[in-house]
Enzyme design. Structure first.
Site: not given
Length: 572
Positions: A55, A117-118, A167, A476
């Site tokens: 993602e 959940f999630q 949802k 760097m």
């Protein structure tokens, strides 16, 4: 769409709204909370969904698409880890004012706050790094919320917007109405600069002996490059650019001083130190440009044009603030200029600085250096490519050695300095630009952070030229360790465990090259640039100890530039 008496479920409203916003691409990955949207997506044909492998990659792709096209990039991910994986990409877009809209799935509204959940509070998590964020609790508000999200992302100073979609909202049913106009309480960008302030600025510029234009990414975002070019040429003004401003003015013009700031050109920083009128256009006086603020352009009368009023006087106090769209302000400024400043002596001084300390590197020892590769690339593409840099030494070398001729051609994470940006951002740019080469350039450290998106490029047969400058170091950081930490190279040497990147690319089915000598560079670049049957990968193994000069140490005055190695014994 299969509306029944104008009744749609949330997923249908989602896509009908995106159709009204002329969305061409969604960068995303499905999950449980968004599965109904993806079920609907199966039959959608007016846009293309790009399936990413992480993602974070989706947000950088949308960001790269936005920077290259000027349009809003769109992301769709699921809840919980899908949403939190976008955080670095959202912050990257926020720091560089890139317009993206990130749609995140969420658990049903009745479970929000229950550690379902999630579940993750993505609104709370991203609030400091978004321009605005929405949690849609009622399907009746979905269309109007999406309309506001695109308006806010694109208008004024652009930036990322998050829309969180529970949802049950996605599955609920409502009538569909898409608002023609948007009203957001307390949000009304001012595009027209105050005419009296613009006239005041014009008089100061016309009377200046040593004027300097300091150009930032706001000029690119505003589409003001033509106006900038005309104004600079009409008044014979030197133009110095920030990292994000590169491309706003042609790098091949005799009026261009190139980049200024920490790794800016010697003469550009000298011009900052000695100018008498400094005109900041779409720039925010960030610390990479100003160095020690108290000593920054102390003798200059400062004019600042920016559409974001919060940027005015934020870091540096200015004499003439102008809040407005840079494009419109420059148009008006050209109309009210009372005359052209006499800059002949000023240009003589600038040319003298350019001769005193030119940009150079060792060219006769036969060793492969990043600067040589970039010079050859710039010549072969004639500055016409879209170059997407990652973060580190190669990023600064690109800014110094590649001559960009067009805006939206130099894409780089400036504000946040996000390693791992280049590979996915180049994929996004490839969907925005089809008639010029797309070249992704990373160091070996940054490349390892998001190289999984090579799979996405291969799957979609995108003709991107992926290049890795491999010096086997976090270069760097290593440079800082050498200059300021007594050469104690703590955990920056990657050589022992770096994988064979060519074999990795080959395992993904990508045509690949390894370059270790200078005499291989030209032929390999030509073959890579001419290969258009999908992505191509080139690894350049360069010397380890090269440093980027000039350099203004962090927190030091611009006048304290380091232009050569402090310990010459470290030279190869």
């Amino acid at each position: 769409m299969s509306p029944s008496k104008n009744m749609y479920n949330g997923a249908e409203i989602f896509f009908e709204s995106l159709r009204r916003e002329n969305v061409e691409y969604i960068f995303g990955m499905p999950g449980g909370a968004t599965i109904q949207i993806y079920e609907r997506l199966y039959d959608i044909d007016f846009l293309k969904h790009i399936l990413v492998r992480h993602e974070q990659g989706a947000t950088h792709m949308a960001d790269g698409y936005a920077r290259a096209s000027g349009k809003t990039g769109v992301v769709l991910v699921t809840s919980g880890p899908g949403a939190t994986n976008t955080v670095t990409g959202i912050a990257t877009a926020y720091m560089d004012s890139s317009p993206i809209v990130v749609f995140t799935g969420q658990v049903p509204t009745n479970l929000i706050g229950n550690d379902a959940f999630q579940e993750a509070d993505i609104i709370g998590i991203t609030r400091p790094i978004t321009k605005h964020s929405f949690l849609v609790r009622d399907v009746k508000d979905l269309a109007s919320t999406i309309r506001k999200a695109f308006y806010i992302a694109q208008s004024g100073r652009p930036g990322p917007v998050v829309v969180d979609l529970p949802k049950d909202v996605i599955s609920a049913v409502s009538s569909f109405e898409y608002p023609e106009k948007v009203e957001v309480r307390g949000y009304k960008p001012n595009y027209e600069g105050h005419i009296n302030q613009i006239k005041k600025a014009a008089r100061a510029i016309a009377a200046a002996k040593r004027p300097l234009l300091y150009v930032g990414g706001g000029v690119v975002m505003a589409g003001a490059s033509q106006e900038l070019r005309a104004f600079a040429i009409e008044n014979h003004l030197p133009v110095a650019m920030t990292l994000q401003g590169i491309g706003a003015f042609p790098g091949t013009s005799e009026l261009s001083l190139g980049m200024l700031g920490m790794h800016g050109m010697y003469w550009a920083n000298q011009a900052i130190n000695h100018c008498d009128v400094l005109v900041a256009l779409g720039a925010r006086f960030d610390d990479r440009v100003t160095g020690k603020v108290d000593t920054f352009a102390t003798n200059a009368y400062k004019i600042h044009v920016d559409i974001d009023p919060s940027c005015i006087d934020k870091n540096v106090k200015v004499d003439v603030p102008i809040v407005g769209d840079v494009k419109r302000v420059l148009k008006t400024l050209r109309q009210v200029m009372p005359g052209r400043p006499n800059t002949d002596e000023w240009w003589q001084q600038i040319r003298q600085w350019q001769q005193e300390c030119p940009l150079t590197y060792e060219k006769h020892d036969g060793k492969l250096r990043t600067q040589f590769i970039l010079e050859r690339l710039s010549e072969k593409t004639r500055g016409e490519a879209v170059v997407v840099s990652d973060v580190g030494q190669h990023q600064m070398f690109i800014a110094q050695y590649y001559k960009f001729n067009h805006p939206r051609s130099h894409l780089s994470s400036g504000g946040l300095g996000t390693m791992g940006f280049s590979v996915p951002a180049a994929i996004g740019a490839a969907y925005a630009v089809h008639d010029r080469p797309i070249i992704s350039i990373s160091g070996d450290g940054g490349f390892a952070m998001n190289m999984q998106e090579l799979i996405t490029a291969k799957a979609n047969k995108l003709p991107i030229k992926f290049m890795v400058i491999n010096n086997s170091f976090l270069g760097m950081v290593r440079q800082w360790q050498e200059l300021f930490f007594e050469e104690r190279y703590s955990f920056t040497d990657l050589s022992e465990h770096n994988p064979d990147y060519v074999k990795i690319a080959q395992a993904m089915g990508i045509k690949s090259f390894l370059v270790t000598r200078t005499d291989q560079v030209d032929a390999t670049l030509e073959e890579a640039l001419n290969y258009n049957d999908g992505p191509v990968f080139v690894e350049f193994r360069v010397i380890k100890e090269e440093l980027v000069f000039p350099m203004v140490p962090a927190g030091a005055s611009v006048s304290e530039m380091i232009v050569e190695r402090l310990n010459p014994q470290r030279m190869l």
